[in-house]
Design a protein around this motif. Structure first.
Motif, PDB file in Angstrom:
ATOM      1  N   ASN A   1       0.823  -1.203   0.000  1.00  0.00           N
ATOM      2  CA  ASN A   1       0.000   0.000   0.000  1.00  0.00           C
ATOM      3  C   ASN A   1       0.858   1.254   0.000  1.00  0.00           C
ATOM      4  O   ASN A   1       0.386   2.345  -0.344  1.00  0.00           O
ATOM      5  N   TYR A   2       2.127   1.137   0.394  1.00  0.00           N
ATOM      6  CA  TYR A   2       3.044   2.270   0.380  1.00  0.00           C
ATOM      7  C   TYR A   2       3.612   2.513  -1.014  1.00  0.00           C
ATOM      8  O   TYR A   2       4.004   3.625  -1.344  1.00  0.00           O
ATOM      9  N   GLN A   3       3.669   1.462  -1.827  1.00  0.00           N
ATOM     10  CA  GLN A   3       4.271   1.578  -3.153  1.00  0.00           C
ATOM     11  C   GLN A   3       3.250   1.810  -4.257  1.00  0.00           C
ATOM     12  O   GLN A   3       3.520   2.522  -5.214  1.00  0.00           O
ATOM     13  N   MET A   4       2.065   1.180  -4.137  1.00  0.00           N
ATOM     14  CA  MET A   4       1.124   1.166  -5.245  1.00  0.00           C
ATOM     15  C   MET A   4      -0.173   1.892  -4.898  1.00  0.00           C
ATOM     16  O   MET A   4      -0.621   1.875  -3.751  1.00  0.00           O
ATOM     17  N   ILE A   5      -0.758   2.529  -5.914  1.00  0.00           N
ATOM     18  CA  ILE A   5      -2.162   2.910  -5.840  1.00  0.00           C
ATOM     19  C   ILE A   5      -2.913   1.965  -6.772  1.00  0.00           C
ATOM     20  O   ILE A   5      -2.327   1.338  -7.651  1.00  0.00           O
ATOM     21  N   HIS A   6      -4.215   1.841  -6.577  1.00  0.00           N
ATOM     22  CA  HIS A   6      -4.954   0.857  -7.356  1.00  0.00           C
ATOM     23  C   HIS A   6      -6.389   1.296  -7.552  1.00  0.00           C
ATOM     24  O   HIS A   6      -6.888   2.197  -6.882  1.00  0.00           O
ATOM     25  N   ARG A   7      -7.027   0.652  -8.513  1.00  0.00           N
ATOM     26  CA  ARG A   7      -8.446   0.897  -8.767  1.00  0.00           C
ATOM     27  C   ARG A   7      -9.025  -0.307  -9.510  1.00  0.00           C
ATOM     28  O   ARG A   7      -8.299  -1.121 -10.085  1.00  0.00           O
ATOM     29  N   VAL A   8     -10.353  -0.411  -9.508  1.00  0.00           N
ATOM     30  CA  VAL A   8     -11.067  -1.432 -10.265  1.00  0.00           C
ATOM     31  C   VAL A   8     -11.436  -0.840 -11.620  1.00  0.00           C
ATOM     32  O   VAL A   8     -12.069   0.215 -11.699  1.00  0.00           O
ATOM     33  N   LEU A   9     -11.008  -1.510 -12.695  1.00  0.00           N
ATOM     34  CA  LEU A   9     -11.415  -1.090 -14.025  1.00  0.00           C
ATOM     35  C   LEU A   9     -12.890  -1.443 -14.248  1.00  0.00           C
ATOM     36  O   LEU A   9     -13.504  -2.135 -13.443  1.00  0.00           O
ATOM     37  N   ARG A  10     -13.416  -0.963 -15.341  1.00  0.00           N
ATOM     38  CA  ARG A  10     -14.856  -1.093 -15.577  1.00  0.00           C
ATOM     39  C   ARG A  10     -15.313  -2.545 -15.480  1.00  0.00           C
ATOM     40  O   ARG A  10     -14.743  -3.445 -16.073  1.00  0.00           O
ATOM     41  N   ILE A  11     -16.346  -2.734 -14.682  1.00  0.00           N
ATOM     42  CA  ILE A  11     -16.958  -4.048 -14.531  1.00  0.00           C
ATOM     43  C   ILE A  11     -18.430  -3.906 -14.885  1.00  0.00           C
ATOM     44  O   ILE A  11     -19.093  -2.959 -14.461  1.00  0.00           O
ATOM     45  N   ALA A  12     -18.945  -4.824 -15.704  1.00  0.00           N
ATOM     46  CA  ALA A  12     -20.317  -4.721 -16.203  1.00  0.00           C
ATOM     47  C   ALA A  12     -21.064  -6.019 -15.974  1.00  0.00           C
ATOM     48  O   ALA A  12     -20.500  -7.113 -16.053  1.00  0.00           O
ATOM     49  N   ASN A  13     -22.336  -5.876 -15.681  1.00  0.00           N
ATOM     50  CA  ASN A  13     -23.232  -7.011 -15.539  1.00  0.00           C
ATOM     51  C   ASN A  13     -23.985  -7.198 -16.854  1.00  0.00           C
ATOM     52  O   ASN A  13     -24.773  -6.338 -17.252  1.00  0.00           O
ATOM     53  N   LEU A  14     -23.733  -8.317 -17.544  1.00  0.00           N
ATOM     54  CA  LEU A  14     -24.369  -8.560 -18.837  1.00  0.00           C
ATOM     55  C   LEU A  14     -25.772  -9.147 -18.709  1.00  0.00           C
ATOM     56  O   LEU A  14     -26.466  -9.287 -19.707  1.00  0.00           O
ATOM     57  N   SER A  15     -26.172  -9.470 -17.498  1.00  0.00           N
ATOM     58  CA  SER A  15     -27.500 -10.042 -17.311  1.00  0.00           C
ATOM     59  C   SER A  15     -28.571  -8.967 -17.436  1.00  0.00           C
ATOM     60  O   SER A  15     -28.405  -7.837 -16.954  1.00  0.00           O
ATOM     61  N   THR A  16     -29.669  -9.323 -18.067  1.00  0.00           N
ATOM     62  CA  THR A  16     -30.824  -8.418 -18.143  1.00  0.00           C
ATOM     63  C   THR A  16     -31.891  -8.811 -17.130  1.00  0.00           C
ATOM     64  O   THR A  16     -32.972  -8.231 -17.102  1.00  0.00           O
ATOM     65  N   GLU A  17     -31.579  -9.803 -16.286  1.00  0.00           N
ATOM     66  CA  GLU A  17     -32.591 -10.341 -15.387  1.00  0.00           C
ATOM     67  C   GLU A  17     -32.272 -10.159 -13.909  1.00  0.00           C
ATOM     68  O   GLU A  17     -33.189 -10.064 -13.090  1.00  0.00           O
ATOM     69  N   HIS A  18     -31.001 -10.118 -13.547  1.00  0.00           N
ATOM     70  CA  HIS A  18     -30.694 -10.088 -12.114  1.00  0.00           C
ATOM     71  C   HIS A  18     -29.403  -9.318 -11.860  1.00  0.00           C
ATOM     72  O   HIS A  18     -28.529  -9.214 -12.735  1.00  0.00           O
TER      73      HIS A  18
END
Length: 215
Positions: free
Chosen positions: A180-197
């Motif tokens: 945590n002292y060396q790196m910063i981080h993030r979640v890249l785009r995540i998508a839900n392909l379901s049209t039902e839930h």
């Protein structure tokens, strides 16, 4: 208690050899009593409407400026963990990822070029990187092209990034250990392909406290 016994404790045991390999900073683990803060987290992404047209190419686009983001997309922010606590390292273990989720790599960036040194005779680089220049520094023109399964490949004759970065695919059973002292981080785009839930990505985060500055 169940979470600690069933997931957190085995994960910490499995992560110890990786923690020992960290260089910035190096952790002396032998005979050391570690303080670890445990947090259970869930990223829940709503289903996309029946009228929403799915395009895997768009999902793999990690541009956080995109104004066309649907509610069924999630994009994380660049960050380090711990505001008051001295979190020296982070362990993430993903124990559940719904099949309808696509994308969502964890991206890492060396935080050294972004550190602001603005005192005495130090150079202040606070204005060096804004949203546009940071993206260009990480991904120069023609450096990457879209490959299969959303991975990126370097094109011939491309410039090298001025800021080294990488991304790691996430699936059920993935464990990440990083400084945590060396790196910063993030979640890249995540998508839900379901049209039902709705769909979720569930994980535990173990924040290892700096032994030199315990809670």
């Amino acid at each position: 208690t169940d979470l600690v016994d069933s997931i957190a404790t085995p994960v910490l045991s499995a992560a110890l050899p990786l923690l020992a390999k960290l260089k910035r900073p190096a952790l002396l683990l032998e005979g050391q009593r570690l303080q670890v803060v445990i947090k259970a987290q869930r990223i829940e992404v709503p289903s996309r409407g029946q009228e929403y047209k799915t395009d895997i190419k768009d999902i793999n686009n990690d541009d956080d400026d995109d104004d066309d983001n649907d509610d069924s997309d999630y994009i994380g922010l660049w960050h380090v963990d711990g505001s008051n606590e001295h979190v020296v390292a982070v362990i993430l273990y993903y124990y559940h990822v719904d099949d309808s989720l696509h994308g969502g790599n964890m991206e890492f960036l060396d935080r050294a070029p972004l550190d602001v040194l603005g005192y005495g005779d130090c150079w202040n680089n606070a204005e060096l990187y804004d949203r546009t220049t940071l993206r260009e520094a990480m991904r120069p023109p023609n450096h990457h092209q879209q490959g299969e399964e959303g991975y990126t490949e370097k094109t011939a004759g491309a410039q090298q990034p001025r800021i080294v970065n990488c991304s790691v695919p996430i699936k059920a059973g993935t464990m990440l250990v990083f400084s945590n002292y060396q790196m910063i981080h993030r979640v890249l785009r995540i998508a839900n392909l379901s049209t039902e839930h709705a769909a979720s990505r569930d994980f535990v985060a173990l924040f290892v406290i700096d032994p030199a500055m315990p809670l």
